[in-house]
Write an enzyme that holds these catalytic residues in place. Sequence first.
Site, short mmCIF file in Angstrom:
data_model
loop_
_atom_site.label_atom_id
_atom_site.label_comp_id
_atom_site.label_asym_id
_atom_site.label_seq_id
_atom_site.Cartn_x
_atom_site.Cartn_y
_atom_site.Cartn_z
N GLU A 118 0.83 0.52 9.65
CA GLU A 118 -0.17 0.87 9.84
C GLU A 118 -0.82 0.84 10.56
O GLU A 118 -2.04 1.06 11.17
CB GLU A 118 -1.04 -0.83 10.64
CG GLU A 118 -0.12 -2.28 9.85
CD GLU A 118 -0.93 -3.39 10.26
OE1 GLU A 118 -2.33 -2.89 10.54
OE2 GLU A 118 -0.36 -4.23 11.05
N ILE A 150 7.90 -2.08 2.36
CA ILE A 150 6.90 -3.22 1.76
C ILE A 150 7.48 -4.27 2.93
O ILE A 150 8.39 -4.53 2.40
CB ILE A 150 6.29 -3.31 0.66
CG1 ILE A 150 6.44 -2.13 -0.19
CG2 ILE A 150 5.57 -4.99 0.43
CD1 ILE A 150 4.93 -1.54 0.43
N GLY A 199 2.42 8.28 2.53
CA GLY A 199 2.74 7.37 3.33
C GLY A 199 1.38 6.91 4.18
O GLY A 199 0.33 6.48 3.87
N PRO A 241 6.12 6.21 -1.96
CA PRO A 241 7.42 6.98 -1.04
C PRO A 241 7.07 8.61 -0.77
O PRO A 241 7.32 9.29 0.23
CB PRO A 241 8.26 7.42 -2.85
CG PRO A 241 8.12 6.04 -2.98
CD PRO A 241 6.24 5.33 -3.25
N ARG A 292 19.81 -8.68 41.00
CA ARG A 292 20.90 -7.70 41.76
C ARG A 292 21.27 -6.69 42.27
O ARG A 292 19.30 -6.24 42.62
CB ARG A 292 20.81 -6.74 40.03
CG ARG A 292 21.65 -6.17 39.70
CD ARG A 292 22.32 -5.38 38.60
NE ARG A 292 23.32 -5.16 38.21
CZ ARG A 292 25.04 -5.17 38.24
NH1 ARG A 292 24.84 -6.72 37.74
NH2 ARG A 292 25.37 -3.79 37.37
N LEU A 319 0.93 -1.01 -0.28
CA LEU A 319 0.09 -0.01 -0.13
C LEU A 319 0.44 1.25 0.06
O LEU A 319 0.82 2.51 -0.78
CB LEU A 319 -0.70 0.50 1.24
CG LEU A 319 -1.95 0.45 1.36
CD1 LEU A 319 -2.72 1.57 0.24
CD2 LEU A 319 -2.86 0.91 2.35
N THR A 320 1.92 1.46 0.60
CA THR A 320 2.74 2.63 0.88
C THR A 320 3.44 2.91 -0.09
O THR A 320 3.89 1.78 -0.39
CB THR A 320 3.67 2.72 2.35
OG1 THR A 320 3.03 1.91 3.55
CG2 THR A 320 4.23 3.55 2.52
N HIS A 328 18.29 -2.18 33.42
CA HIS A 328 19.28 -2.97 33.32
C HIS A 328 20.87 -1.87 33.59
O HIS A 328 21.56 -2.52 32.79
CB HIS A 328 19.09 -3.72 32.19
CG HIS A 328 17.75 -4.25 32.05
ND1 HIS A 328 16.26 -4.65 32.19
CD2 HIS A 328 18.52 -6.36 31.74
CE1 HIS A 328 16.10 -6.07 32.10
NE2 HIS A 328 17.45 -6.94 32.16
N GLY A 356 23.53 -0.18 32.00
CA GLY A 356 25.05 -0.38 30.83
C GLY A 356 24.04 -1.56 29.85
O GLY A 356 24.34 -1.81 29.01
#
Length: 381
Positions: free
Chosen positions: A364, A159, A133, A130, A268, A127-128, A339, A341
């Site tokens: 979408e 696509i 969009g 250049p 931890r 569908l999309t 988390h 690093g």
Amino acid sequence: MADTTFLEWPFLEEKHRTLAAKLEAWAQINLPVDHSDVDRACRELVSLLGLAGWLDYTSVNPDTGDAIDVRSLCIIRETLARHDGLADFAFAMQGLGTGALSLFGTLEQQTLLKGTRSGMLVSAFALTEPETGSDAARLATSAEDCGDCYVLNGEKTWISNGGIADYYTVFARTGNIAGAKGISAFMVMADTPGLEVVERLEAVAPHPLAHLRFNHVKVPKSALIGEEGQGFKIAMSVLDVFRASVGAAALGFARRALEESLSRVTSRKIFDAPMADLQMVQGHIADMALEIDAAALLVYRAAWKKDSGAVRITREAAMAKLYATEAGQRVIDQAVQLHGGDGVRRGTIVESLYREIRALRIYEGASDVQKVVIARSVIAN
């Protein structure tokens, strides 16, 4: 282990709980696959999903005509995304690529679904373009009626499954009518002369993506899906079904992020105590759990309404897609933070989730477009 209490919500039935348990067991054995060659991995996943019968949920049954169960779609996407983002992608594109045939195809056209449901054929949704969009009604690809055939000219980009698909649902302009009413939908096999893969596109989360060119591509009249001028309606109807499932995929990513975060903060230590003892950390965990449940409620409400017989769920699907993808981004960002690093180290689970979630806020229908859809619906009522 991911929270499965949502399966007891009244939106879902016993068949959905059974489906979730069976898929979870299958996923633990078969996922993730090796992603070093993305094209090969996607083909492998389509084959695995087809052999296991999971792709049967992506389309109508061509033999019985049984409709797509959107709640099942959402459960499958959520579960697959939690285990392997590429598996979710492979499953979703089989449904999106054949959605037009499922909803509007003739019995003869729907024979192709046997190939996509078995995993023998890979499908795509083109569908999309250049220059268009989110504003799909402005697409420029043309399909000229030449008597015994249509001749397609134009370009499509971003696509999914572009370059590996065996079949594309292509949207093109027929006649001289501007806007949405001039668009039609076509079945185009990938080996049709004139269909060219111009460029393979790389994204932050590797998926098969391509820019396509249609250079005097001839397709028979039988390739037209529905009627001339119905293409935009067909595209929006397909997205109406599958848009809520994008939110489900975001849920899967978010649930995995919460799982990883719980493991991190309980194992931890910091300041001679588990991270989980810190109230600031508890606040993050509470926010993540809240975002996930709120998103799940919107996703499964939309899916339940569609399965209950609603012709369109545009507003509900837009809300589900918007909230779940944005919430998923926030949850995963907090997981990365927890988390430290390790959260930004290439190859860790939360780092891959961070890359996977970003595209869901765009494809979408980007988040800003969903807000427009929701606002128009609210104002109209």
